[in-house]
Design an enzyme around this catalytic site. Structure first.
Site, short mmCIF file in Angstrom:
data_model
loop_
_atom_site.label_atom_id
_atom_site.label_comp_id
_atom_site.label_asym_id
_atom_site.label_seq_id
_atom_site.Cartn_x
_atom_site.Cartn_y
_atom_site.Cartn_z
N ASP A 1 1.12 -1.60 5.30
CA ASP A 1 0.85 -3.05 4.91
C ASP A 1 1.33 -3.93 6.23
OD1 ASP A 1 0.46 -5.19 3.24
OD2 ASP A 1 2.39 -5.38 2.97
N ASP B 1 5.89 -3.08 1.21
CA ASP B 1 7.12 -3.82 0.29
C ASP B 1 6.91 -4.50 -0.82
OD1 ASP B 1 5.99 -6.19 1.47
OD2 ASP B 1 7.82 -6.96 1.89
N ASP C 1 1.62 -3.34 -3.30
CA ASP C 1 1.49 -2.22 -2.43
C ASP C 1 1.71 -0.89 -3.46
OD1 ASP C 1 1.09 -3.37 -0.28
OD2 ASP C 1 3.17 -3.86 0.07
#
Length: 624
Positions: free
Chosen positions: A311, A506, A510
């Site tokens: 990410d 995080d 996600d």
């Protein structure tokens, strides 16, 4: 090591076997009663054999065929052909191996237990001009707490008085204490290594950093996922080879004792226990560096990763906006522009506002408390400072209220945000802010690729232009932008067709992708609880380079486990051949196999001392 019924049974069986061995030796060599000695050895072996048969039946019911079958065959054959002493030595070897496994796992989990034991139970709160000791569960945001020298910070908060000198080894693995200035964030779990200070609690205990870490560790320790036993993958073949050599020796010589010697020397029970010891030791070693791996299965999977999917926000980037430039209009200084913006933003919860306040405090600017504040969501904030109305927000928001467009600094690049500041009818200046790429990302990615990761992929919900700017120079193989949570899942599933995938994120968005990846990694220091719960691995520190650390430890722990299997079984096969040709008697074979098994378990414990090179070639060390 926790005292459980199973552990006590292991100790009891070991004591019975040892007592039987000693008693039989005394009867034979001191009293000359060989018949009673054989009876004593047989009586000591039968309880162990019975317990082993029960365990084998349970394993078969689960669909597992392990090398414990060889131990049962060797004890049974030794008793059947009047080799009671050898049977007792095998019984000691088996019970001693299971006991040593429990001891070694307890040794390997020590760091996790230490982490749990450090959780503070009480806090000292200022109240009505005095101090009161209260349970940490009663602390609420806004409480002013006294942290004495040596105290563990009970909740997350903000430093209120003077500077602080904190040892954050339990959170970051760094042995050197960190100096904090007033207004700085104070994380629960850190230890006050300097003078006493006051802090303002910003989170309740259950929502604080250390409480989250403790919950994750407890979850990992409660995990009922079966320990992967690499040796069992060889069990059917090894069992077949053992029986073949034993019957060949018997058939060729007509001596059943040759077959007994082969079976006795083939007993690798502690050997297969060395594998989980190596993997648990790897878990413990990783925990020392702030990498919590939730079991041996994720550790094994982490060691075989083909593709890394990352990410952007909070993973590749810091996740906290930082000032890149300040432009001041005539009559204002850069410091004054920042001071005005931060003073008004003190009452806002917007991440950009909080970042401005933190930047001003770090620079030692004197902030004033605003009055009559008004926040327009998504646009800006207005407030009174020392009799003047100050506006902070987007350029359009400030221009509309001051009537002055100013000479704003050049348009922000992709991923940057322009914060405008106005005072009364005058444009005061602009602040350019951006979420920077973490300084250690490039080295970390290079280290992962050098150590075997084949593909590096960015998957973000941000705009394509922002993703391209962030990924520049990182050598990524693919960039996927403007992704919804379900499309992130699709990216992970597509990458899994090429090999095992590790996903790092995080945020709440996600969590689905982390759950479908072979290994999900959550940035747990500031990440969302949902992502930490869905992940197999949690980085307890806000440092992306620890991903490389965890990867290296996983690979080396697995290598040590495989080494224990290959070397141990290899030595066992050589010993079986020697026994088949008559060079080893059953008792000698049992003693030799015991030495092999102990050596392999000690080798497995090497995983507790895995040296972790940093991505750039230096050596990373945990706290001492």
């Amino acid at each position: 090591m926790e005292s459980t019924t199973e552990d006590r049974m292991k100790v009891l069986l070991l004591c019975v076997a040892v007592a039987g061995l000693i008693g039989g030796l005394a009867l034979q060599f001191l009293l000359g009663r060989a018949d009673l000695a054989r009876l004593c050895w047989s009586a000591a072996t039968l309880p162990v054999l019975a317990a082993l048969v029960v365990e084998i039946i349970r394993s078969l019911a689960r669909g597992e065929v392990g090398l414990d079958v060889v131990a049962a065959l060797s004890m049974s054959a030794a008793l059947l052909f009047d080799e009671a002493l050898a049977a007792t030595i095998v019984a000691i070897m088996y019970t001693g191996g299971t006991f040593l496994e429990a001891f070694a796992e307890g040794r390997a989990r020590r760091e996790m237990r230490d982490l749990l034991s450090r959780a503070p139970r009480t806090a000292t709160r200022h109240r009505d001009g005095g101090l009161q000791e209260i349970p940490v569960e009663e602390v609420i945001p806004g409480d002013r707490l006294l942290i004495r020298q040596g105290d563990v910070v009970p909740v997350d908060g903000r430093l209120e008085t003077g500077s602080a000198y904190l040892n954050m080894a339990a959170l970051t693995g760094e042995s050197l204490p960190v100096s904090l200035e007033p207004g700085a964030e104070v994380l629960s779990g850190s230890t006050n290594a300097g003078d006493a200070f006051d802090m303002l609690a910003t989170e309740a205990a259950k929502d604080s950093t250390y409480a989250g870490i403790v919950r994750l560790v407890e979850q990992a320790q409660r995990s009922k996922a079966p320990m992967s036993r690499l040796a069992d993958r060889f069990s059917i073949g090894f069992l077949a080879v053992t029986v073949l050599i034993a019957f060949a020796a018997w058939w060729a010589t007509g001596d059943p004792i040759r077959a007994v010697a082969v079976l006795v020397v083939a007993t690798p029970c502690p050997l297969i226990l060395a594998v989980p010891v190596a993997l648990v030791a790897g878990l413990s070693r990783a925990a020392q560096f702030g990498v919590l791996i939730k079991g041996a299965k994720p550790l094994e999977s982490m060691a075989r990763i083909h593709t890394l999917v990352l990410d952007k926000t909070g993973t590749l980037t810091d996740g906290r906006p930082q000032i890149t430039r300040i432009h001041a209009e005539p009559g204002f200084s850069e410091a004054e522009v920042l001071e005005l913006a931060a003073s008004v933003d003190q009452l806002s919860k917007h991440p950009m506002a909080q970042a401005l306040v933190t930047a001003a405090e770090v620079r030692g600017l004197a902030l004033h408390l605003p009055a009559q504040t008004e926040e327009v969501p998504g646009e800006g904030v207005a407030g009174m400072l020392e009799g003047r109305t100050v506006f902070v927000g987007g350029h359009g928001f400030v221009t509309a209220r001051t009537g002055d467009a100013g000479s704003a600094i050049a348009a922000a690049e992709a991923g940057s945000v322009l914060v405008a500041v106005g005072v009364e009818k005058q444009f005061a200046g602009s602040i350019l802010m951006a979420d920077p790429v973490r300084a250690d990302v490039g080295e970390m990615l290079a280290g992962l690729r050098r150590d075997g990761v084949k593909r590096l992929v960015l998957a973000t919900g941000d705009r394509a232009a922002v993703a391209e700017r962030i990924a520049g120079g990182l050598g990524l193989d693919a960039i996927h932008a403007e992704l919804s949570p379900d499309r992130k899942v699709h990216v992970v599933l597509e990458e899994r067709k090429l090999g095992p995938v590790m996903m790092v994120g995080d945020g709440v968005n996600d969590a689905p992708a982390l759950a479908v990846a072979d290994v999900g990694v959550a940035m747990g220091a500031r990440g969302a609880a949902a992502s930490a719960e869905a992940a197999d691995v949690v980085l307890l520190v806000d440092r992306i380079d620890r991903l490389f650390t965890g990867f290296v430890i996983a690979r080396r722990a697995r290598a040590i486990a495989l080494q224990s299997v290959v070397v141990g079984i290899g030595l066992s096969v050589l010993a079986m051949l020697a026994a088949g040709f008559g060079y080893l008697q059953p008792v000698q074979g049992a003693l030799l196999q015991e030495a092999i098994d102990v050596a392999t378990i000690l080798n497995a414990l090497r995983a507790l001392r895995i040296a972790v090179p940093a991505a750039e070639g230096a050596t990373t060390r945990p706290a001492t």
